[in-house]
Design a protein around this motif. Sequence first.
Motif, PDB file in Angstrom:
ATOM      1  N   SER A   1       0.843  -1.193   0.000  1.00 17.27           N
ATOM      2  CA  SER A   1       0.000   0.000   0.000  1.00 17.27           C
ATOM      3  C   SER A   1       0.877   1.241   0.000  1.00 17.27           C
ATOM      4  O   SER A   1       1.815   1.332   0.801  1.00 17.27           O
TER       5      SER A   1
ATOM      6  N   THR B   1      -1.484  13.986  -2.517  1.00 11.58           N
ATOM      7  CA  THR B   1      -0.928  13.737  -1.199  1.00 11.58           C
ATOM      8  C   THR B   1       0.312  14.585  -0.997  1.00 11.58           C
ATOM      9  O   THR B   1       0.937  15.016  -1.966  1.00 11.58           O
TER      10      THR B   1
ATOM     11  N   THR C   1       0.163   4.017   1.153  1.00  9.89           N
ATOM     12  CA  THR C   1      -0.188   4.874   2.289  1.00  9.89           C
ATOM     13  C   THR C   1       0.073   4.228   3.647  1.00  9.89           C
ATOM     14  O   THR C   1      -0.051   4.892   4.670  1.00  9.89           O
ATOM     15  N   GLU C   2       0.436   2.953   3.650  1.00 14.44           N
ATOM     16  CA  GLU C   2       0.626   2.250   4.920  1.00 14.44           C
ATOM     17  C   GLU C   2       1.987   1.552   4.945  1.00 14.44           C
ATOM     18  O   GLU C   2       2.205   0.573   4.231  1.00 14.44           O
TER      19      GLU C   2
ATOM     20  N   LYS D   1      -1.284  10.584  -6.173  1.00 14.81           N
ATOM     21  CA  LYS D   1      -1.173   9.362  -5.368  1.00 14.81           C
ATOM     22  C   LYS D   1      -0.867   8.155  -6.244  1.00 14.81           C
ATOM     23  O   LYS D   1      -1.402   8.002  -7.339  1.00 14.81           O
TER      24      LYS D   1
END
Length: 357
Positions: A61, A355, A63-64, A134
């Motif tokens: 991911s 982002t 974002t993680e 993103k």
Amino acid sequence: MFRYVLIYLTVVTTYLTVSSCGSQEIDFTAACDVVPGKGYVVKWDIYPKIEGHIKVYISESPTEFDLSKPIAEADVNKNYIKIESPDVKRRYYFKVVFNDKYGRVVGTRGANIRSAYTFRDLGGYRNDENRYTKWGMIYRSGRLDTLNDADKERFYNLGIKTIIDFSNDSSGFDKAEKLGVDKTIRLSLNNFNNEKLRERIYDGEFRKGDARIFMQDFFISLMKRDACNKYDTIFDILADESNYPVVITSRYGKGYCDFASALLLSALGVPKELILEDYTWANQYFNSGSIKARISNMDENVQESITRIIQNDRSDMVCVFNAIDRKFGSMEHFLSDQIDIDSKKNKALRKILLTSE
């Protein structure tokens, strides 16, 4: 001998301020290359040169990331780290962290899906507010009915929810519907007349210069209301976060997809120069070998004209931007007047697709 193939090299830059007898502006760049079936090379550069330490984290991911477990570390002056891929059928992102304080997320432009033309991610482009598109949210590609079994698995692993397809061939669209996505939306356009083009080429009536004019006229035709209505539909879909991740497709992942990418990146505030780079990046992902093999015994003029059609030439998209400026005053006015991207829709797009990392 295995031939190394560069799938991606994109650069993202952040400016850091550090204290060293006052403030100093640092240019910190990070990038990611992948060699199919081998792994990744994560690269970085800092100017001016200063001492420091790099940690790299990996995740499926963008974002993680588990920041307690770096996959690799190095002195900043090494400038790169080789990382073995945990699973060649999955897509990975990397967070490059300098001195435990400054980080940037990078990914590969291509998703290692090689049996579809020009399949790639539109993440990682910096806009005029120093924010980034993103990763893993929106892809563009040629028709998806060409996917082999390994690439179908890679496609499933991307978690795509929506396919927006410009292909005029319904058989390819029907097969795309079977890829396990939530929505498949067909937006058929006929601005690119394949049959007429083929006749002119094989009748010897089409030259390299004609190909240049043909491509520029094609893009300008997409500025007309009937085509803009289709692109308006795309932006309605993209303004709904529940539709992501999205892939936009056309027969070869060019033409209609190129125009969609240019409009989207413009709406997100990505500078024109980067949009032009994205347009020509397609040449690195477009597997033109099979086409060139079929025309290798043809007249030289035929070969030149076909090659000009299948290659994305920067001047074509420059022509589009210039035409929009002449007719509408600016890209911003074109997006609001012809594509109906008002401030509310633009704000929604930016919230979903931008982002700080």
